[in-house]
Structures are given as structure tokens and as C-alpha cells.
Design a protein around this motif. Sequence first.
Motif, PDB file in Angstrom:
ATOM      1  N   ALA A   1       9.055   2.085   1.181  1.00  0.00           N
ATOM      2  CA  ALA A   1       8.729   0.701   0.812  1.00  0.00           C
ATOM      3  C   ALA A   1       9.058  -0.232   1.980  1.00  0.00           C
ATOM      4  N   ARG A   2      10.168   0.073   2.658  1.00  0.00           N
ATOM      5  CA  ARG A   2      10.572  -0.712   3.838  1.00  0.00           C
ATOM      6  C   ARG A   2       9.480  -0.636   4.914  1.00  0.00           C
ATOM      7  N   ARG A   3       8.912   0.561   5.057  1.00  0.00           N
ATOM      8  CA  ARG A   3       7.869   0.736   6.068  1.00  0.00           C
ATOM      9  C   ARG A   3       6.655  -0.141   5.744  1.00  0.00           C
TER      10      ARG A   3
ATOM     11  N   ASN B   1       0.817  -1.173   0.000  1.00  0.00           N
ATOM     12  CA  ASN B   1       0.000   0.000   0.000  1.00  0.00           C
ATOM     13  C   ASN B   1       0.874   1.254   0.000  1.00  0.00           C
ATOM     14  N   LEU B   2       1.913   1.255  -0.877  1.00  0.00           N
ATOM     15  CA  LEU B   2       2.796   2.422  -0.967  1.00  0.00           C
ATOM     16  C   LEU B   2       2.066   3.571  -1.670  1.00  0.00           C
ATOM     17  N   ASP B   3       2.126   4.743  -1.091  1.00  0.00           N
ATOM     18  CA  ASP B   3       1.533   5.939  -1.699  1.00  0.00           C
ATOM     19  C   ASP B   3       2.168   6.165  -3.081  1.00  0.00           C
ATOM     20  N   PRO B   4       1.370   6.189  -4.162  1.00  0.00           N
ATOM     21  CA  PRO B   4       1.966   6.358  -5.502  1.00  0.00           C
ATOM     22  C   PRO B   4       2.775   7.642  -5.637  1.00  0.00           C
ATOM     23  N   ALA B   5       2.472   8.659  -4.840  1.00  0.00           N
ATOM     24  CA  ALA B   5       3.220   9.925  -4.920  1.00  0.00           C
ATOM     25  C   ALA B   5       4.647   9.776  -4.391  1.00  0.00           C
ATOM     26  N   VAL B   6       4.889   8.759  -3.541  1.00  0.00           N
ATOM     27  CA  VAL B   6       6.231   8.533  -2.983  1.00  0.00           C
ATOM     28  C   VAL B   6       7.249   8.305  -4.108  1.00  0.00           C
ATOM     29  N   LEU B   7       6.784   7.759  -5.245  1.00  0.00           N
ATOM     30  CA  LEU B   7       7.702   7.444  -6.336  1.00  0.00           C
ATOM     31  C   LEU B   7       8.328   8.678  -6.962  1.00  0.00           C
ATOM     32  N   PHE B   8       7.843   9.852  -6.613  1.00  0.00           N
ATOM     33  CA  PHE B   8       8.444  11.092  -7.111  1.00  0.00           C
ATOM     34  C   PHE B   8       9.586  11.559  -6.220  1.00  0.00           C
ATOM     35  N   ALA B   9       9.804  10.901  -5.085  1.00  0.00           N
ATOM     36  CA  ALA B   9      10.876  11.262  -4.154  1.00  0.00           C
ATOM     37  C   ALA B   9      12.177  10.579  -4.588  1.00  0.00           C
ATOM     38  N   PRO B  10      13.342  11.044  -4.060  1.00  0.00           N
ATOM     39  CA  PRO B  10      14.605  10.387  -4.403  1.00  0.00           C
ATOM     40  C   PRO B  10      14.619   8.919  -3.939  1.00  0.00           C
ATOM     41  N   ARG B  11      15.470   8.144  -4.608  1.00  0.00           N
ATOM     42  CA  ARG B  11      15.490   6.694  -4.382  1.00  0.00           C
ATOM     43  C   ARG B  11      15.571   6.275  -2.895  1.00  0.00           C
ATOM     44  N   PRO B  12      16.450   6.875  -2.084  1.00  0.00           N
ATOM     45  CA  PRO B  12      16.512   6.420  -0.686  1.00  0.00           C
ATOM     46  C   PRO B  12      15.184   6.620   0.055  1.00  0.00           C
ATOM     47  N   ALA B  13      14.467   7.678  -0.300  1.00  0.00           N
ATOM     48  CA  ALA B  13      13.174   7.929   0.348  1.00  0.00           C
ATOM     49  C   ALA B  13      12.139   6.896  -0.106  1.00  0.00           C
ATOM     50  N   VAL B  14      12.168   6.552  -1.394  1.00  0.00           N
ATOM     51  CA  VAL B  14      11.249   5.522  -1.898  1.00  0.00           C
ATOM     52  C   VAL B  14      11.521   4.221  -1.157  1.00  0.00           C
TER      53      VAL B  14
END
Length: 365
Positions: free
Chosen positions: A322-324, A305-318
Motif C-alpha cells: 500500500a505504501r508503494r 491500484n493495489l493488487d487485490p491478491a495482496v490482501l491475502f498476504a500478512p499485514r506488514p506485506a499489505v
Amino acid sequence: MTADDRIPAPTSPSAPEAARPGAAVADSAFLRACRREPVPYTPVWFMRQAGRSLPEYRRVREGIGMLDSCMRPDLVAEITLQPVRRHKVDAAIYFSDIVVPLKAIGIDLDIKPGVGPVVDRPFRTREDLERLRPLDPDDVTYVTEAVGALTAELGATPLIGFAGAPFTLASYLVEGGPSRNHEHTKAMMYGAPELWADLLDRLADITAAFLKVQIEAGASAVQLFDSWAGALAPEDYRHSVLPASAKVFDAVAPYGVPRIHFGVGTGELLGAMAEAGADVVGVDWRVPLDEAARRIGPDKAVQGNLDPAVLFAPRPAVEAQARRVLDAARDLPGHVFNLGHGVLPDTDPDALTRLVEFVHEQTAR
Ligand SMILES: O=C(O)CCc1c2[nH]c(c1CC(=O)O)Cc1[nH]c(c(CC(=O)O)c1CCC(=O)O)Cc1[nH]c(c(CC(=O)O)c1CCC(=O)O)Cc1[nH]c(c(CCC(=O)O)c1CC(=O)O)C2
């Protein structure tokens, strides 16, 4: 949970197990997770994994309307396969749209670029119901053809069929297009409850028939999108919507394929949506998966259930987000990784490919 509660893997009495592609599909990580069986890694697919985020999609769609492309088996097969090739996702989703079965029975509607589905004459009265005739498999021969071509190409990768749920379809028909407040839809639901029930009942039959076509042609799972159900209070959902969705799930139950149910903003409805008959409940990003699983109740798998908007953040944040998601799902017997809603059109496709790799690496057992 006992083994008996699980959806049995489809079996065939003939041919040695390993020699049949059907056996490999049944043993795929995606279908195992749907059945809450142990998996070699957490399977991943994305709602709207095909479509505007992919340059190869934009190329093949050039000059071809959305609904026209949904009715061309060659294009449907190609577009469905694109994200599987590129991202190595663990399932394909049949390329179509929730309004395709309505178009197939002759409703005058179109999908307008930048707007979405638009219905020429919105449904408001009992006379309008006459425009909703049952769906016959002959109305959608292109679906049977495309699914057949796809299952041959996909090998051991399962194909998910899908349809819009009665409430979400009713909202498009009654409003005449996408709606923020669903005011005409709710006016009918509260003000003309018998008409409303009949409308949803007809839509349930059309939806069930459309899902059956996909399953009979070879789809290994189905997802029912009740995208707008989150606009409803739990009591209204239970009373005025759940019976129609349950009718759809009951109609496809005999096939034994996993049935996924998904909506947006449905934190308060997760238990009721599970009761409607789903084997897997899709969750948006607003509720952590461990809490969602508690609300959904026992013996169901979860998807998200990853927020699709997260994919616009830099890789470490994604990766951190995803880890969460993976941490919240760690103790759940069935987890299919997905976004909390569809891939946003401007998403960088490489971010999606990396996310699939990341989830596989992090969960390899
Ligand atoms: O925003 C709105 O209210 C209208 C949404 C809209 C719909 N079809 C539409 C649009 C226009 C658009 O996306 O820009 C029109 C639509 N449907 C689709 C596309 C392709 C794309 O997103 O780039 C498009 C855009 C077409 C284009 O302009 O090129 C395809 C589609 N719709 C859908 C699916 C199933 C899925 O999500 O995996 C899929 C297949 C994706 C795949 O094969 O990977 C399902 C769908 N269509 C629709 C809904 C209703 C809820 C919602 O609005 O999100 C839903 C269910 C959902 O996503 O929750 C209605």
C-alpha cells in the motif's frame, strides 16, 4: 492545470453552506480528490466493497438470487451501507451489477452463482438488436428509490453510481456469458462493423440512461466499468469502442459529477480511455500510478491500484505494498486509493478495514 479545468463543485443558491448535507458531500475527501483539490487525507473505497467478502452480506442474501436482490431497494440500501459501516470507506458504491439495465429492458439473462451473467440467446445478428430497446426511468424505479434512501442515510459520504461500458456489455451479450478470448465479440467487431457500431450505440444510450437515473436520484459520481477493454489493441479500441464510451460520458457531462473510467489490463489504453471523457481514470495494478498518470495525461485524477491478491498476504506485506501505491501517487494532484480490481470473494474483511485506516494515517495532512 488551471482552476477552470476542474469540475465545479455542485452549488445551490439557497441555505448557508454548512447547513446543507449537499455541501458536506461536495466537500468530502473523495469528491475533492476527483476534482484534484487538496484533501485532508487520501480517500479510499474498494470496487466490490459490498458482497461476498462480508459475512453480513452473505446473511442478508441467503436464499435470494443476485438479480432479485438488485431489484429490492431495501436490500440494495442495506448491502450498499454494509462496507461503509464496517470499513469506514470514503465513498459508497451502489450495489448492483453491470447487467441490471439489460435485465430491466427485458433481456433474458441471469447471474449464475460461480459463473456470472449468462444470456439465454446470445446476440449475433441484426435481428437481435431489436431486443435492445431504450431504457426508460420507469424500468428501474427500484434504483431511484434505493438511491434516495441511501443518500439520506449516507449523510456526508458520497454515493458512486455505476454502469458497464458498451464494449463490456456487448461482450456478455455476444458471447452469452463470461469469456476469456471474446472471440464471437471480436468476430462481429471485425466482420460486421456496421452491426457492431449499431450494437454499441444502442448500449451507449441504455448505459447513459441508467447513469442519469442514478445521478438524478442523488449519486455524486459515476464509474463506467469497461472491464474487458484490455482485451483490445489500442487502434481497435479507438476506432470501434471509444466513440460509444465517449457518447456515454458526453451524455452525463451536463450534471457536473465526476466521471470515473475503469478497465483491467488497460496499460496501453489509459490515454485513450481518458480521452473518452473521464475525469478520473481507474488503473489496475500492472502500471505504477506515476507512470499511469503520465499516460493518462494532464487534468485527470487517478484511482487505484493495489493488487487485490495482496490482501491475502500478512499485514506488514499489505502495508508495504500500500505504501508503494501511495509513494507512486505522492506528487499527483488527485488520487483516490482503490484496488486494481474488485475485492476477491475470500478476502478477510478485517484486512480491508485495516487498509482503510493505514491509508488514512499515512496520508493525514
Ligand atoms: O468472472 C466473470 O467473468 C463474471 C463476473 C461477474 C459479473 N457479475 C457477477 C459476476 C460473478 C462473480 O463475480 O463471481 C455477479 C456479481 N455481481 C456483484 C456480486 C457481489 C459480489 O461480488 O460479491 C456478484 C456475485 C453474486 C453472488 O453470486 O452472490 C456485484 C457487483 N458487480 C459489479 C459491481 C461494481 C463494483 O465492482 O464495485 C458490484 C457491486 C459491488 C458493490 O456494491 O460493492 C461490477 C461487475 N460485474 C461484472 C463485471 C464484469 C467484469 C468482471 O467479470 O469482473 C463487473 C465490473 C468489474 O468488476 O470490473 C460481471
